[in-house]
Design a protein around this motif. Sequence first.
Motif, short mmCIF file in Angstrom:
data_model
loop_
_atom_site.label_atom_id
_atom_site.label_comp_id
_atom_site.label_asym_id
_atom_site.label_seq_id
_atom_site.Cartn_x
_atom_site.Cartn_y
_atom_site.Cartn_z
N LEU A 347 -6.73 -2.78 -3.39
CA LEU A 347 -5.71 -3.80 -3.13
C LEU A 347 -4.73 -3.35 -2.06
O LEU A 347 -4.35 -4.14 -1.18
CB LEU A 347 -4.97 -4.12 -4.44
CG LEU A 347 -3.87 -5.19 -4.37
CD1 LEU A 347 -4.46 -6.54 -3.95
CD2 LEU A 347 -3.17 -5.33 -5.72
N ALA A 348 -4.32 -2.10 -2.10
CA ALA A 348 -3.39 -1.57 -1.10
C ALA A 348 -4.00 -1.60 0.31
O ALA A 348 -3.34 -1.97 1.28
CB ALA A 348 -2.97 -0.15 -1.47
N VAL A 349 -5.27 -1.23 0.42
CA VAL A 349 -5.96 -1.27 1.72
C VAL A 349 -6.00 -2.70 2.25
O VAL A 349 -5.74 -2.95 3.43
CB VAL A 349 -7.39 -0.70 1.59
CG1 VAL A 349 -8.17 -0.91 2.88
CG2 VAL A 349 -7.34 0.78 1.24
N GLY A 350 -6.31 -3.65 1.37
CA GLY A 350 -6.35 -5.05 1.78
C GLY A 350 -5.01 -5.56 2.27
O GLY A 350 -4.93 -6.28 3.27
N PHE A 392 -11.00 -7.17 0.25
CA PHE A 392 -10.29 -6.12 -0.47
C PHE A 392 -9.30 -6.72 -1.47
O PHE A 392 -9.28 -6.34 -2.65
CB PHE A 392 -9.53 -5.22 0.52
CG PHE A 392 -10.43 -4.41 1.42
CD1 PHE A 392 -10.80 -3.12 1.07
CD2 PHE A 392 -10.90 -4.93 2.61
CE1 PHE A 392 -11.62 -2.37 1.88
CE2 PHE A 392 -11.72 -4.18 3.44
CZ PHE A 392 -12.08 -2.91 3.08
N VAL A 393 -8.49 -7.66 -1.00
CA VAL A 393 -7.48 -8.26 -1.88
C VAL A 393 -8.14 -9.13 -2.95
O VAL A 393 -7.77 -9.07 -4.13
CB VAL A 393 -6.49 -9.10 -1.04
CG1 VAL A 393 -5.45 -9.76 -1.95
CG2 VAL A 393 -5.79 -8.22 -0.01
N ALA A 394 -9.14 -9.92 -2.57
CA ALA A 394 -9.75 -10.86 -3.50
C ALA A 394 -10.40 -10.15 -4.68
O ALA A 394 -10.12 -10.47 -5.85
CB ALA A 394 -10.78 -11.72 -2.77
N MET A 457 4.23 -4.57 -4.69
CA MET A 457 3.13 -3.70 -5.08
C MET A 457 3.55 -2.23 -5.10
O MET A 457 3.16 -1.48 -6.00
CB MET A 457 1.95 -3.89 -4.14
CG MET A 457 0.75 -3.06 -4.57
SD MET A 457 -0.58 -3.03 -3.40
CE MET A 457 -1.58 -1.74 -4.12
N VAL A 458 4.34 -1.82 -4.11
CA VAL A 458 4.81 -0.44 -4.07
C VAL A 458 5.64 -0.12 -5.31
O VAL A 458 5.48 0.93 -5.95
CB VAL A 458 5.61 -0.18 -2.79
CG1 VAL A 458 6.30 1.17 -2.84
CG2 VAL A 458 4.71 -0.26 -1.56
#
Length: 481
Positions: A347-350, A392-394, A457-458
């Motif tokens: 998720l972070a990469v996305g 990535f996010v999905a 998210m962080v």
Amino acid sequence: MDLSRKRRLTFITIGLIFLLSGIEYAVILPTIWRYLQTLNAAPYFLGLSLSAFSFSGLLAGPLFGHWSDRTRTTKKIILFANIFEIVGNFMYLMGYSKWLLLCSRLVAGIGTGAGSSIFGFLTRNTVPDDRSTVFAAVMACRQVGLLIGPAFNIFLRLCNFQLGPFEVNKYTSPGGFMCLLWILLQFAVMFMYWDVIPQDDTHERNEIIQEEVEEDVEENAESKPLVGPHELTGSYGTVTSVQSRSTHISPPPSPPPEEVKRSPLKNFSSSRAEFLREEVVVLLAAQFITLFNQTALETMVTPLTQKFFNFGELENSIMYCMCGIEVIAGFLFVRWLSKRVAERVVLAVGLILCNISCVWCLIFLANPLGGFAWQLAEFIIGVFLQVLGLPFVAVAQVSLFSKITSEKTQGFSQGIRRSVGGLATIFGPLWAGGLTSNLYLMLGVMMGLLVLLTIMMVVSYERLVEPTATRDNLTGSQSED
């Protein structure tokens, strides 16, 4: 037919459902803008028509999800939902006015509500460690549809004949084509889909049967419940052994009826508390913001390519085809990556990729500079970056959401998640449709939403994991079996 073959055919049918949803999107989106222009529709009608499809899906998702949670079946729900897809696409074929076109997307959108039931079914039939892989494969089927959909458009644009009272041309033919495909899918669901139950889920089946017996007893007479409250409760994914349920010969003192069976009001209150947890809010925000940005950019693309590059249906179809290839490659990579790193890392990469994409679009697409070749290169890079971050996010947020919400009400929970996504796909096109001439404002708000999501998210990164209790309970139940 043995259970393993039934499961294989059922998963193939689910793939076909998502494949057709991708094809429908790919054959209609490149042509609907010109279609509306032939019906003398104002520019804002593009966003309105795309939003209508999402609006009806938003309302239908939780209802179909709750239906599947109550019955533990999905086949009837899918068959029922597909009827709306068939009718909606037939209305799209008729095409008498812009209002009929709007209603056609509204009706067809109801059929998308079955997706929440399907995701609930997949959650119940997969173990947590394999869930990201399964979800990635299912979502990739939709991207395959997005890939091959434009290829159908190349042939559909050649249609020019009369079908009874209806004129079939390059604008109305996508509706007739999808109507035919959804009819064929009905037969596939009838003969290839089974409501299979996991082999290691005997304890849950017994619990459902026990609850039905208790409900009948409560309706007919006041009697003692057959099982104690400790056998009906548990945290996410908690299961009780068959042995513990078989010892109901000497039951404990009868609890109040409300402890045996929760009222709908208490179920709603419990669900509401669950959806207000920090990690759930972050994932729902990720669902909303990423889909809002995606649909806003998709709405902006066709008017932008027409304005700067004079693209028609063929060029737009080729563009969506290339995007489909990229997304499929992205899902395959995410499927490989999800086996090696945690979902929150994916998720972070996305999110990083989405931020880079939005910055690029804000700098280079809001006010394109240079000649035709340079503007086209700027546009291609912007679209490439935007599409790159989507898998990535999905996958990460869907898989995480299924793990941190209750498994027993997964259909309803997935319906809420898809409804949040539906809100995004309503507001995204409306936002972009009214600001195609003011891209700085449109892209600036999108950038602000992404920054907000990144901060959320962080701050909540440590909580974006599967609850320990769930994994412990799952391990315990497997050892008992």
